[in-house]
Design an enzyme around this catalytic site. Structure first.
Site, PDB file in Angstrom:
ATOM      1  N   PHE A 183     -40.064 -28.781   2.317  1.00 11.17           N
ATOM      2  CA  PHE A 183     -40.251 -28.536   3.662  1.00 11.17           C
ATOM      3  C   PHE A 183     -40.770 -27.119   3.617  1.00 11.17           C
ATOM      4  O   PHE A 183     -41.974 -26.985   4.244  1.00 11.17           O
ATOM      5  CB  PHE A 183     -38.839 -28.441   4.480  1.00 11.17           C
ATOM      6  N   ASP A 214     -40.845 -29.919 -13.684  1.00 12.86           N
ATOM      7  CA  ASP A 214     -39.526 -29.512 -13.509  1.00 12.86           C
ATOM      8  C   ASP A 214     -39.293 -28.057 -13.721  1.00 12.86           C
ATOM      9  O   ASP A 214     -39.931 -27.723 -14.948  1.00 12.86           O
ATOM     10  CB  ASP A 214     -38.297 -30.243 -14.404  1.00 12.86           C
ATOM     11  N   GLU A 219     -32.411 -27.331  -5.137  1.00 12.16           N
ATOM     12  CA  GLU A 219     -31.680 -28.697  -4.396  1.00 12.16           C
ATOM     13  C   GLU A 219     -31.152 -27.652  -3.043  1.00 12.16           C
ATOM     14  O   GLU A 219     -30.476 -26.944  -3.275  1.00 12.16           O
ATOM     15  CB  GLU A 219     -30.269 -28.956  -5.250  1.00 12.16           C
ATOM     16  N   SER A 220     -31.291 -28.491  -1.896  1.00 13.15           N
ATOM     17  CA  SER A 220     -31.053 -27.638  -0.814  1.00 13.15           C
ATOM     18  C   SER A 220     -30.027 -27.977   0.284  1.00 13.15           C
ATOM     19  O   SER A 220     -29.886 -27.341   1.266  1.00 13.15           O
ATOM     20  CB  SER A 220     -32.537 -27.246  -0.203  1.00 13.15           C
ATOM     21  N   THR A 237     -31.186 -17.724   0.636  1.00 12.98           N
ATOM     22  CA  THR A 237     -30.759 -18.193   1.917  1.00 12.98           C
ATOM     23  C   THR A 237     -29.598 -17.260   2.517  1.00 12.98           C
ATOM     24  O   THR A 237     -28.679 -16.576   1.622  1.00 12.98           O
ATOM     25  CB  THR A 237     -29.992 -19.379   1.643  1.00 12.98           C
ATOM     26  N   ASP A 238     -29.326 -17.278   3.869  1.00 16.22           N
ATOM     27  CA  ASP A 238     -28.171 -16.369   4.484  1.00 16.22           C
ATOM     28  C   ASP A 238     -26.900 -16.918   3.979  1.00 16.22           C
ATOM     29  O   ASP A 238     -25.867 -16.227   4.107  1.00 16.22           O
ATOM     30  CB  ASP A 238     -28.253 -16.392   5.830  1.00 16.22           C
ATOM     31  N   GLU A 239     -26.815 -18.042   3.307  1.00 16.43           N
ATOM     32  CA  GLU A 239     -25.612 -18.909   3.119  1.00 16.43           C
ATOM     33  C   GLU A 239     -24.803 -17.929   2.054  1.00 16.43           C
ATOM     34  O   GLU A 239     -23.828 -18.298   1.733  1.00 16.43           O
ATOM     35  CB  GLU A 239     -25.767 -20.294   2.536  1.00 16.43           C
ATOM     36  N   TYR A 279     -23.661 -25.177  -3.110  1.00 13.41           N
ATOM     37  CA  TYR A 279     -25.084 -24.828  -2.772  1.00 13.41           C
ATOM     38  C   TYR A 279     -25.378 -23.489  -2.809  1.00 13.41           C
ATOM     39  O   TYR A 279     -26.162 -22.706  -3.269  1.00 13.41           O
ATOM     40  CB  TYR A 279     -25.666 -25.567  -1.693  1.00 13.41           C
ATOM     41  N   ALA A 297     -23.375 -21.143  -3.628  1.00 13.70           N
ATOM     42  CA  ALA A 297     -22.779 -20.310  -5.045  1.00 13.70           C
ATOM     43  C   ALA A 297     -24.121 -20.369  -5.916  1.00 13.70           C
ATOM     44  O   ALA A 297     -24.649 -19.284  -6.591  1.00 13.70           O
ATOM     45  CB  ALA A 297     -21.753 -20.804  -5.710  1.00 13.70           C
ATOM     46  N   LYS A 342     -27.392 -20.661  -5.087  1.00 13.32           N
ATOM     47  CA  LYS A 342     -28.532 -19.709  -4.780  1.00 13.32           C
ATOM     48  C   LYS A 342     -27.869 -18.233  -4.913  1.00 13.32           C
ATOM     49  O   LYS A 342     -28.824 -17.509  -5.301  1.00 13.32           O
ATOM     50  CB  LYS A 342     -28.792 -20.059  -3.187  1.00 13.32           C
ATOM     51  N   PRO A 357     -24.620 -38.466  13.988  1.00  9.81           N
ATOM     52  CA  PRO A 357     -23.234 -37.832  13.553  1.00  9.81           C
ATOM     53  C   PRO A 357     -23.349 -36.331  13.684  1.00  9.81           C
ATOM     54  O   PRO A 357     -24.136 -35.737  13.470  1.00  9.81           O
ATOM     55  CB  PRO A 357     -23.292 -38.349  11.989  1.00  9.81           C
TER      56      PRO A 357
HETATM   57  N1  LIG Z   1     -34.089 -25.156   4.886  1.00  8.65           N
HETATM   58  C1  LIG Z   1     -33.507 -23.967   5.206  1.00  8.65           C
HETATM   59  O1  LIG Z   1     -33.301 -23.797   6.411  1.00  8.65           O
HETATM   60  C2  LIG Z   1     -33.712 -22.847   4.297  1.00  8.65           C
HETATM   61  C3  LIG Z   1     -33.033 -21.680   4.785  1.00  8.65           C
HETATM   62  C4  LIG Z   1     -33.189 -20.520   3.980  1.00  8.65           C
HETATM   63  C5  LIG Z   1     -33.475 -20.709   2.747  1.00  8.65           C
HETATM   64  N2  LIG Z   1     -34.094 -22.035   2.132  1.00  8.65           N
HETATM   65  C6  LIG Z   1     -34.492 -21.876   0.689  1.00  8.65           C
HETATM   66  O2  LIG Z   1     -35.843 -22.228   0.764  1.00  8.65           O
HETATM   67  C7  LIG Z   1     -36.010 -23.029  -0.218  1.00  8.65           C
HETATM   68  C8  LIG Z   1     -36.921 -24.323   0.172  1.00  8.65           C
HETATM   69  O3  LIG Z   1     -35.915 -25.026   0.947  1.00  8.65           O
HETATM   70  P1  LIG Z   1     -36.516 -26.352   1.678  1.00  8.65           P
HETATM   71  O4  LIG Z   1     -35.663 -26.626   2.906  1.00  8.65           O
HETATM   72  O5  LIG Z   1     -38.010 -26.375   1.631  1.00  8.65           O
HETATM   73  O6  LIG Z   1     -36.173 -27.651   0.379  1.00  8.65           O
HETATM   74  P2  LIG Z   1     -36.523 -28.654   0.200  1.00  8.65           P
HETATM   75  O7  LIG Z   1     -34.966 -29.697  -0.136  1.00  8.65           O
HETATM   76  O8  LIG Z   1     -37.183 -29.483   1.498  1.00  8.65           O
HETATM   77  O9  LIG Z   1     -37.452 -28.842  -0.861  1.00  8.65           O
HETATM   78  C9  LIG Z   1     -37.503 -28.547  -2.075  1.00  8.65           C
HETATM   79  C10 LIG Z   1     -38.369 -28.677  -3.080  1.00  8.65           C
HETATM   80  O10 LIG Z   1     -38.199 -28.586  -4.366  1.00  8.65           O
HETATM   81  C11 LIG Z   1     -38.471 -29.501  -5.381  1.00  8.65           C
HETATM   82  N3  LIG Z   1     -37.466 -29.297  -6.452  1.00  8.65           N
HETATM   83  C12 LIG Z   1     -36.244 -29.676  -6.497  1.00  8.65           C
HETATM   84  N4  LIG Z   1     -35.650 -29.427  -7.674  1.00  8.65           N
HETATM   85  C13 LIG Z   1     -36.653 -29.072  -8.504  1.00  8.65           C
HETATM   86  C14 LIG Z   1     -37.064 -28.763  -9.870  1.00  8.65           C
HETATM   87  N5  LIG Z   1     -36.051 -29.054 -10.773  1.00  8.65           N
HETATM   88  N6  LIG Z   1     -38.215 -28.434 -10.373  1.00  8.65           N
HETATM   89  C15 LIG Z   1     -39.181 -28.570  -9.573  1.00  8.65           C
HETATM   90  N7  LIG Z   1     -39.158 -28.777  -8.279  1.00  8.65           N
HETATM   91  C16 LIG Z   1     -37.940 -29.102  -7.865  1.00  8.65           C
HETATM   92  C17 LIG Z   1     -38.386 -30.872  -4.475  1.00  8.65           C
HETATM   93  O11 LIG Z   1     -39.086 -31.863  -5.046  1.00  8.65           O
HETATM   94  C18 LIG Z   1     -38.876 -30.380  -2.938  1.00  8.65           C
HETATM   95  O12 LIG Z   1     -40.247 -30.517  -2.988  1.00  8.65           O
HETATM   96  C19 LIG Z   1     -34.698 -23.467  -1.240  1.00  8.65           C
HETATM   97  O13 LIG Z   1     -34.770 -22.466  -2.194  1.00  8.65           O
HETATM   98  C20 LIG Z   1     -33.785 -23.095  -0.198  1.00  8.65           C
HETATM   99  O14 LIG Z   1     -32.548 -22.660  -0.754  1.00  8.65           O
HETATM  100  C21 LIG Z   1     -33.855 -23.122   3.119  1.00  8.65           C
END
Ligand SMILES: NC(=O)c1ccc[n+]([C@@H]2O[C@H](COP(=O)([O-])OP(=O)(O)OC[C@H]3O[C@@H](n4cnc5c(N)ncnc54)[C@H](O)[C@@H]3O)[C@@H](O)[C@H]2O)c1
Length: 339
Positions: free
Chosen positions: A11, A59, A84-85, A125-127, A153, A155, A157, A208
């Site tokens: 995303f 990976d 992993e998010s 993340t703020d989490e 999750y 923990a 991050k 849900p």
């Molecule tokens: N979505 C939110 O609201 C939010 C808020 C704050 C921070 N974040 C952080 O931003 C980052 C991106 O979040 P997102 O929502 O886009 O996540 P997402 O789950 O949509 O995307 C994660 C991507 O990482 C790839 N990926 C996962 N494991 C992998 C690995 N071992 N090697 C290579 N690629 C791998 C997946 O294929 C995917 O394309 C994350 O680090 C998340 O912790 C997200």
């Protein structure tokens, strides 16, 4: 400038790639993504058309592959989105979260160190700060708020953040970290609240909502997050942590009702389900540091951002229909049918 963007088929990473390609068309971008259930190559179909963009399926925990990639390309900046998010999935099984989010970050940090990159930016993340009580609206997370995670999750991050900081202190690796609140916008996987509500409401399916839907999140339009990261990586601020948030605090139930209203769907689609274990009550970000030092301010209001997001999901049904009709369907049944 040559950038490595990990997790770019997800995303926020994909939105960041499009943002950078528009703003800096001359930058060379390599995206490393293993295409887990959350990654989707069709998301990058326009990005791939650009000559100076390369997609590598792989990976971040694969040390050999990562080192080869660094050896072959002289990356100047690495931005680590790969993770992993999804909190719910981490509660079901935390193993893969520790592997990707912690070990994967360590592998990248080691390669960044070996190949002398100019900046390693960790997207956090703020989490990592845990939660705030609902009744204390005066409290916000600052960069000095102690780390106090609730979910596996969070923990994982937080561990990655600590590793990045340790590499700065120990090896002087030029790292930066951003800790952002909840994002929303195009290309978000439909397991997350906003696309989940939009996609299910459009199909007239039950939505849900955990507990009473009172939990408060601070919503930020994804492009504002991209702009903040752009500012951080282009400023000489190594070793710094920046909070990023929208001052857009909304209870989940209000987000859900607002989307239903926009789609002219009835509120009786809402189905309250047993709460998530350890569910954080309120997140609220104080982003004074990035505003005062780097001049960042969110530019998209929630009303505007949510309309844009709804329109995107209406205009891109194939993108999310393919997801909700596939493997995700089994996951959804497993997660919500017995609550
Ligand atoms: N979505 C939110 O609201 C939010 C808020 C704050 C921070 N974040 C952080 O931003 C980052 C991106 O979040 P997102 O929502 O886009 O996540 P997402 O789950 O949509 O995307 C994660 C991507 O990482 C790839 N990926 C996962 N494991 C992998 C690995 N071992 N090697 C290579 N690629 C791998 C997946 O294929 C995917 O394309 C994350 O680090 C998340 O912790 C997200």
């Amino acid at each position: 400038m040559k950038l490595l963007i990990t997790g770019g088929a997800g995303f926020i990473g994909s939105n960041f790639i499009y943002y950078m390609q528009t703003k800096y068309p001359e930058y060379e971008i390599v995206c490393l993504d293993s295409l887990t259930y959350a990654g989707n190559l069709t998301t990058l179909s326009d990005a791939i058309k650009k000559e100076n963009f390369t997609f590598v399926k792989g990976d971040i925990t694969d040390k050999t592959l990562v080192n080869e990639l660094f050896e072959k390309n002289s990356f100047e900046i690495v931005i680590n989105f790969a993770a992993e998010s999804h909190v719910d999935r981490s509660i079901e099984d935390s193993g893969i979260f520790l592997m990707t989010n912690i070990i994967g970050t360590q592998v990248l940090l080691d390669a960044a160190r070996k190949y002398n990159i100019r900046r390693f930016h960790q997207v956090s993340t703020d989490e990592v700060y845990g939660d705030l009580p609902l009744e204390r609206k005066d409290l916000f997370f600052t960069e000095d708020t102690p780390i106090k995670t609730s979910s596996p999750y969070a923990a994982s991050k937080a561990s990655a953040d600590l590793l990045a900081m340790a590499y700065y202190r120990t090896y002087k690796l030029p790292i930066t970290i951003s800790r952002c609140s909840n994002n929303y916008g195009p290309f978000q996987f439909p397991e997350k609240l906003i696309p989940l509500v939009i996609s299910r409401a459009l199909a007239d399916e039950k939505i849900p909502v955990y507990g009473k839907g009172e939990n408060i999140r601070d919503w930020l339009y994804v492009e504002d997050h991209c702009e903040a990261i752009d500012l951080i990586i282009h400023h000489d601020v190594v070793g710094e942590v920046y909070n990023i948030g929208g001052h857009n605090e909304l209870a989940n139930i209000d987000v859900v009702k607002g989307i239903l209203k926009s789609l002219s769907k009835p509120e009786n689609l809402i189905s309250f389900v047993a709460d998530r274990l350890g569910h954080d009550m309120r997140y609220a970000i104080d982003s004074t540091k990035i505003s005062s030092r780097l001049g960042w301010l969110p530019t998209t209001s929630f009303d505007e951002g949510i309309q844009r997001t709804i329109e995107w999901y209406l205009n891109n049904r194939t993108w999310w229909n393919d997801i909700v009709s596939g493997e995700y369907k089994t996951y959804f049944e497993k997660m919500y049918s017995e609550r």
